[in-house]
Design a protein around this motif. Structure first.
Motif, PDB file in Angstrom:
ATOM      1  N   LEU A 110     -10.292   1.783  53.872  1.00 41.72           N
ATOM      2  CA  LEU A 110     -11.706   1.760  53.506  1.00 41.72           C
ATOM      3  C   LEU A 110     -12.107   3.148  53.041  1.00 41.72           C
ATOM      4  CD1 LEU A 110     -13.866  -0.166  56.134  1.00 41.72           C
ATOM      5  CD2 LEU A 110     -13.293  -0.857  53.797  1.00 41.72           C
ATOM      6  N   ASP A 163     -15.706   4.906  51.676  1.00 38.15           N
ATOM      7  CA  ASP A 163     -17.147   4.701  51.465  1.00 38.15           C
ATOM      8  C   ASP A 163     -17.510   3.224  51.596  1.00 38.15           C
ATOM      9  OD1 ASP A 163     -17.329   7.432  50.931  1.00 38.15           O
ATOM     10  OD2 ASP A 163     -16.940   7.108  48.781  1.00 38.15           O
ATOM     11  N   ASN A 164     -16.981   2.599  52.618  1.00 40.26           N
ATOM     12  CA  ASN A 164     -17.256   1.186  52.911  1.00 40.26           C
ATOM     13  C   ASN A 164     -16.723   0.208  51.884  1.00 40.26           C
ATOM     14  OD1 ASN A 164     -18.560   1.531  55.372  1.00 40.26           O
ATOM     15  ND2 ASN A 164     -20.454   2.106  54.313  1.00 40.26           N
ATOM     16  N   GLU A 165     -15.948   0.686  50.940  1.00 44.24           N
ATOM     17  CA  GLU A 165     -15.353  -0.235  49.964  1.00 44.24           C
ATOM     18  C   GLU A 165     -13.835  -0.227  50.150  1.00 44.24           C
ATOM     19  OE1 GLU A 165     -16.599  -1.227  46.383  1.00 44.24           O
ATOM     20  OE2 GLU A 165     -18.712  -0.734  46.668  1.00 44.24           O
ATOM     21  N   PRO A 166     -13.214  -1.402  50.050  1.00 44.33           N
ATOM     22  CA  PRO A 166     -11.766  -1.425  50.220  1.00 44.33           C
ATOM     23  C   PRO A 166     -11.036  -0.774  49.053  1.00 44.33           C
ATOM     24  CG  PRO A 166     -12.613  -3.618  49.706  1.00 44.33           C
ATOM     25  CD  PRO A 166     -13.804  -2.720  49.828  1.00 44.33           C
ATOM     26  N   LEU A 190     -13.627 -10.979  46.826  1.00 46.47           N
ATOM     27  CA  LEU A 190     -14.405  -9.788  47.208  1.00 46.47           C
ATOM     28  C   LEU A 190     -15.780  -9.728  46.559  1.00 46.47           C
ATOM     29  CD1 LEU A 190     -12.253  -6.504  47.145  1.00 46.47           C
ATOM     30  CD2 LEU A 190     -13.788  -7.260  48.970  1.00 46.47           C
ATOM     31  N   TYR A 191     -15.840 -10.049  45.274  1.00 45.81           N
ATOM     32  CA  TYR A 191     -17.028  -9.676  44.502  1.00 45.81           C
ATOM     33  C   TYR A 191     -17.845 -10.821  43.909  1.00 45.81           C
ATOM     34  CZ  TYR A 191     -14.370  -5.281  44.372  1.00 45.81           C
ATOM     35  OH  TYR A 191     -13.651  -4.170  44.696  1.00 45.81           O
ATOM     36  N   ARG A 213     -20.290 -10.214  39.112  1.00 40.92           N
ATOM     37  CA  ARG A 213     -19.296  -9.159  39.267  1.00 40.92           C
ATOM     38  C   ARG A 213     -17.872  -9.704  39.242  1.00 40.92           C
ATOM     39  NH1 ARG A 213     -19.402  -4.411  43.864  1.00 40.92           N
ATOM     40  NH2 ARG A 213     -17.505  -3.376  43.132  1.00 40.92           N
ATOM     41  N   GLU A 257     -10.730  -1.227  40.864  1.00 44.28           N
ATOM     42  CA  GLU A 257     -10.681  -1.989  42.115  1.00 44.28           C
ATOM     43  C   GLU A 257      -9.361  -2.742  42.312  1.00 44.28           C
ATOM     44  OE1 GLU A 257     -15.487  -2.589  41.611  1.00 44.28           O
ATOM     45  OE2 GLU A 257     -14.073  -4.013  40.743  1.00 44.28           O
ATOM     46  N   THR A 307     -11.814  -2.939  59.503  1.00 40.58           N
ATOM     47  CA  THR A 307     -13.215  -2.853  59.938  1.00 40.58           C
ATOM     48  C   THR A 307     -13.418  -3.301  61.378  1.00 40.58           C
ATOM     49  OG1 THR A 307     -13.706  -5.118  59.232  1.00 40.58           O
ATOM     50  CG2 THR A 307     -14.004  -3.384  57.585  1.00 40.58           C
ATOM     51  N   LEU A 344     -17.373  -8.549  49.997  1.00 41.24           N
ATOM     52  CA  LEU A 344     -17.924  -7.190  49.940  1.00 41.24           C
ATOM     53  C   LEU A 344     -19.305  -7.065  50.571  1.00 41.24           C
ATOM     54  CD1 LEU A 344     -17.127  -4.317  49.021  1.00 41.24           C
ATOM     55  CD2 LEU A 344     -18.576  -4.702  47.036  1.00 41.24           C
ATOM     56  N   THR A 381     -20.341  -4.473  53.651  1.00 43.58           N
ATOM     57  CA  THR A 381     -21.380  -3.455  53.535  1.00 43.58           C
ATOM     58  C   THR A 381     -22.548  -3.769  54.456  1.00 43.58           C
ATOM     59  OG1 THR A 381     -22.004  -4.585  51.503  1.00 43.58           O
ATOM     60  CG2 THR A 381     -20.844  -2.521  51.258  1.00 43.58           C
TER      61      THR A 381
END
Lengths: 758, 152
Positions: free
Chosen positions: A630, A632-635, A671-672, A691, A697, A736, A746, A750
């Motif tokens: 991880l 900044d909280n993004e995988p 994820l998106y 997205r 990514e 997490t 995602l 977050t």
């Protein structure tokens, strides 16, 4: 060697051969000619022959030895346009560098199953395509034997050259091809042993690659004819609405605009094919000289829309298919969630039951229960829907991107009343398919518009039209329950799955067969939102959910997640429960063991969070291990290791490309991606709001390994997509500490981290 | 409608269109240079990427009236025989699946390498992030750019 009767229920093959015997050429018309000419004048260094000889409908041989092989199936990026001709070339024993590939048009007299779907092109083409090559080779050999007056058995072939060692003679295919057309089609031919393959199993470049990287016209949207007009649609702004009236006065006066009218693509009386799915049958159509002019006129139109009657009515169809029931009403995503939580499961029906699950749950030491859900998805082929149509009084010429040309032809037959032989459907290379182009509403619309305009037209959807037009991946939900005894043995398993408008359940897939007491239930909810097949239908959700639940179960019983699955598969192999199980537990375990070894699961010292998943669909087995961190909280996904059992791999590097792409596509959608609704209207209609996974990514590394077992090939376009979603969810849990139960993942991650921060 | 004289791939073209018409649609509808693709129309997908005085731009956002005497290069004009090092690298890595986005990817990649002949992985990711590939060929795109960076 394997002897195959060329007749073997293959009406089309024999029919085709007799056609050729009668001297008829197959009607490859202007597209193929154009492309060949272009290739001829371009970078292809081959000398074009003076004369071609057709030995059967799959191939023709030039007098100089050049071979043209027709690729029968639609090309949507799965690379069958390279792989299918490789099968023909293998048995023909021709030098691949002397092969030209052309896309065949729809021609059911010659080809079988010209369809891109279900990852079946190679699996179902495996025998007919090799047979076509072998039959032609046999005829060439017979012709040479006849000319030299020697037995066929004394001849050998290498790369299109026939030799007779004893008399030291040799002759090229091109020189004997004319004589071969006079040879009777053999009743029986021999196919090569796998160990004799020279082309199958070797990497061959995409036959269209040079055209792609130089920007040559290949796609439907690239079709231009001198007197062709551009047509676009204006569709209702929401599902559950329909056309009421319009004022086109201003728009009609705009530069370049030829006409504005409405069409009814599928009148109620029309008997539809299963592929005739359209949420909006009645459309406003704007026709003009250029794309930009038509786009501007669309904006200047004043259209009023009405609510559809709020009741369900059955559309007349040949086969029952999801998405064919039309329902009124303006729907919201909140409402969908509520329906999937309560009303849907309340009408569950039992699909499979083994043992006595009720008692097992009652007597359980503990019960683990989890629910998973996912939203609707739009296909978002990079090339939006489009089709060229030229409908005159005599015939209907259709050209463009379609995964189901056969059904499209039938639809046009029923809609316009043209006889099938007056309808010519040609397939262009497609800028993606993913299931969207199984449903040819845009093709029928193009045909209707051209007929009305009495002109060739190209129908073009804007991205916004495309994303709001329907046939989405359904929204799904699944709930799992597992009963554990005091010794952490799983004594019962319950799966309850449903969706809008279909259930993702495969009742006979793993872990069915591995647990004594098993219950599978299914439900569906009708909707005004149209749904359809999307890459790996149903599996594209339920694989990830199931593999997340199994991961959680493994943890609950204190087992390594791979060993936990292997133990269950061992049970399914040694003492299977039920007789309907649709998977092979040995091949299933095989990909898990391979991925475990290749990823170094048991001795990997990296600090990354790892997740594993394995799944069977489209006749193939895929296991994946995903490693991530991880940031900044993004995988940030460091690596995905893939183990694939799809039998014989025809074109290894291209197959690897497909697995890499399927892995990235699977991760991206989990994820998106999300398509949500407010008052029946999509809340995302272009890539600023919808997205898709982007370059940054994607996993930094994807390792692909194939099981080598010599089994006839099975599917590959779809199988890599579903399991990676489970591997991702399981890795995210490691990273997490939270299990994720809802796609897209995602916002869930977050949201969790927002909660932690505040 | 107005007359515009523009230079595309070193050749002069004349066209009479609405001044607001995006370069993308002039290239495709008027000049039949169809290698430049339509994907979104709002500069989100990168399929329509061309070079404007050597820089990568989204041609769906450039009105024909803004072209004036600036140099426009499309995928068709990238090289005489399809042998630009980036095109060759694309073939070597057999990058395309459906192939629809690849002309835009190549135009973005060639502009990147012109400015930065040996980009790092993260520099490649940064620049190429504007080009969507639904088939998921990103890893091969990156590998091809790295191959080409050694020959550009």
């Amino acid at each position: 060697m394997k002897k195959v009767k060329t007749g073997m229920g293959r009406r089309s093959f024999i029919k085709n051969v007799s056609l050729v015997g009668g001297g008829l050429l197959i009607g490859f018309n202007w597209l193929a000619c154009k492309q060949a000419a272009e290739e001829n004048g371009g970078e292809v260094a081959m000398q074009m022959p003076d004369e071609w000889f057709e030995l059967n409908g799959y191939l023709k041989i030039g007098d100089n030895g050049i071979v043209t092989i027709y690729s029968p199936n639609p090309e949507i990026g799965q690379n069958v346009k390279t792989a299918m001709p490789m099968l023909v070339a293998e048995e023909l024993d021709v030098d691949w560098s002397n092969v030209i590939v052309e896309q065949a048009p729809l021609n059911l007299d010659v080809f079988t199953r010209q369809l891109a779907g279900g990852s079946q092109s190679i699996r179902q083409g495996w025998e007919p395509l090799r047979m076509a090559g072998a039959t032609a080779k046999q005829m060439l050999l017979s012709a040479a034997a006849k000319e030299w007056e020697v037995p066929v058995s004394e001849l050998s072939v290498d790369k299109g050259i026939i030799s007779h060692k004893a008399s030291d003679r040799s002759i090229g295919y091109g020189e004997i091809a004319k004589a071969a057309t006079k040879i009777e089609v053999p009743k029986e031919i021999e196919l090569k042993d796998n160990s004799d393959f020279k082309i199958i199993g070797t990497s061959r470049k995409n036959v269209d690659a040079k055209k792609i990287v130089t920007g040559k016209p290949l796609y439907g949207l690239d079709s231009y004819e001198d007197d062709m007009l551009i047509a676009m649609i204006v569709q209702p702004p929401a599902f559950g609405m329909e056309f009421k009236s319009m004022d086109a006065t201003k728009a009609k006066e705009m530069p370049g605009i030829k006409d504005i009218f409405t069409i009814d693509t599928y009148p109620e009386a029309m008997e539809r094919e299963w592929s005739d799915v359209a949420a909006f049958s009645k459309l406003v159509v704007v026709v003009g000289e250029s794309t930009w002019q038509v786009m501007q006129a669309k904006k200047a139109l004043n259209v009023e829309w009405d609510l559809k009657p709020d009741l369900t009515h059955q559309v007349q169809i040949l086969e029952k298919s999801p998405g064919m029931e039309e329902t009124g009403g303006l729907e919201n995503s909140d409402m969908h969630t509520a329906l999937m939580n309560d009303a849907g499961p309340a009408k569950s029906e039992v699909v499979r039951k083994d043992g006595d699950p009720e008692s097992a749950f009652k007597n359980a030491a503990r019960v683990i229960e989890r629910s998973y859900s996912c939203p609707f998805l739009a296909h978002n082929c990079m090339e939006p829907m489009n089709f060229y149509a030229n409908v005159t009084d005599e015939k209907a010429e259709l050209l463009g991107p379609i995964q189901t040309p056969e059904f499209a032809e039938k639809s046009v037959n029923k809609r316009l009343g043209f006889e099938l032989d007056k309808i010519d459907v040609q397939m262009t290379r497609m800028g993606g398919g993913f299931g969207r182009r199984l449903y040819g509403n845009f093709l029928v619309e193009a045909a209707v518009i051209s007929q009305k305009m009495k002109k060739p037209i190209k129908l073009v959807y804007t991205r916004e039209d495309d994303m709001a037009n329907g046939v989405y991946r359904p929204a799904y939900k699944v709930s799992y329950r597992a009963a554990l005894d005091a010794n952490n043995n799983i004594t019962a398993f319950h799966v309850n799955a449903g969706g809008i408008t279909e259930s993702p359940l495969f009742a006979n897939r793993f872990p069915a067969g591995a647990i004594d007491n098993y219950l599978a239930e299914s439900w569906t909810i009708d909707s005004s939102i149209s749904t359809g097949a999307f890459r790996a239908p149903r599996s594209n959700f339920i694989a990830g959910a199931e593999q997340s639940f199994l991961d959680e179960l493994a943890e609950e019983v204190g087992k390594d997640p791979i060993q936990f699955r292997l133990d269950m598969l061992k049970r399914a192999k040694n003492d299977p429960v039920g007789e309907e199980n649709d998977y092979d537990p040995v091949r299933y375990a095989g990909v898990l063991e391979l991925v475990r070894d290749k990823a170094g699961w048991n001795n990997n010292n990296s600090t990354s969070s790892k997740g594993v998943a394995a799944y069977y669909c489209h006749n193939s087995y895929v296991a994946q291990i995903l490693e991530m961190d991880l940031k900044d909280n993004e995988p940030v996904i460091d690596k995905v290791t893939c183990a694939v059992d799809c039998g014989i791999v025809v074109n290894p590097d291209a197959a690897k490309n497909m697995v890499e792409g399927g892995t990235i596509d699977g991760i991206g959608h989990a994820l998106y991606s999300e398509l949500s609704f407010k008052d029946g209207a999509v809340q995302q209609n272009n890539f600023d709001s919808y997205r898709l996974i982007r370059h940054r990514e994607a996993p930094k590394k994807i390792d692909v390994h194939f099981v080598e077992n010599g089994i006839d090939p099975t599917g590959l376009g779809e199988p890599p997509f579903p399991p990676v979603q489970g591997a991702l969810a399981n890795a995210l849990y490691k990273a997490t500490g939270k299990r994720i139960y809802k796609q897209p993942f995602l916002p869930e991650i977050t949201a969790e981290s927002r909660e932690l921060k505040t | 409608m107005a007359q515009f004289d523009v230079k595309i791939n070193g050749k002069k073209h004349s066209v009479d269109v609405d001044p607001e018409t995006p370069l993308l649609w002039v290239l495709r509808d008027n000049f039949k240079l169809v290698g430049t693709k339509y994907g979104c129309g709002i500069a989100q997908c990168g399929a329509c990427t061309v070079h404007f005085n050597g820089s990568a731009v989204r041609s769906c956002q450039v009105p024909i009236s803004a072209v004036e005497d600036n140099e426009i290069t499309t995928i068709e004009g990238l090289s005489e025989n399809g042998d630009h090092p980036v095109q060759k690298a694309w073939l070597e890595h057999d990058v395309p699946q459906c192939g629809y986005c690849q002309a835009g990817q190549i135009m973005a990649a060639t502009a990147l390498l012109k400015n930065n002949p040996s980009p790092s992985d993260s520099e490649i990711e940064e620049v190429m992030n504007g080009n969507i590939c639904r088939c998921g060929t990103y890893n091969r795109i990156k590998a091809a750019i790295k191959s080409a960076s050694q020959t550009v």
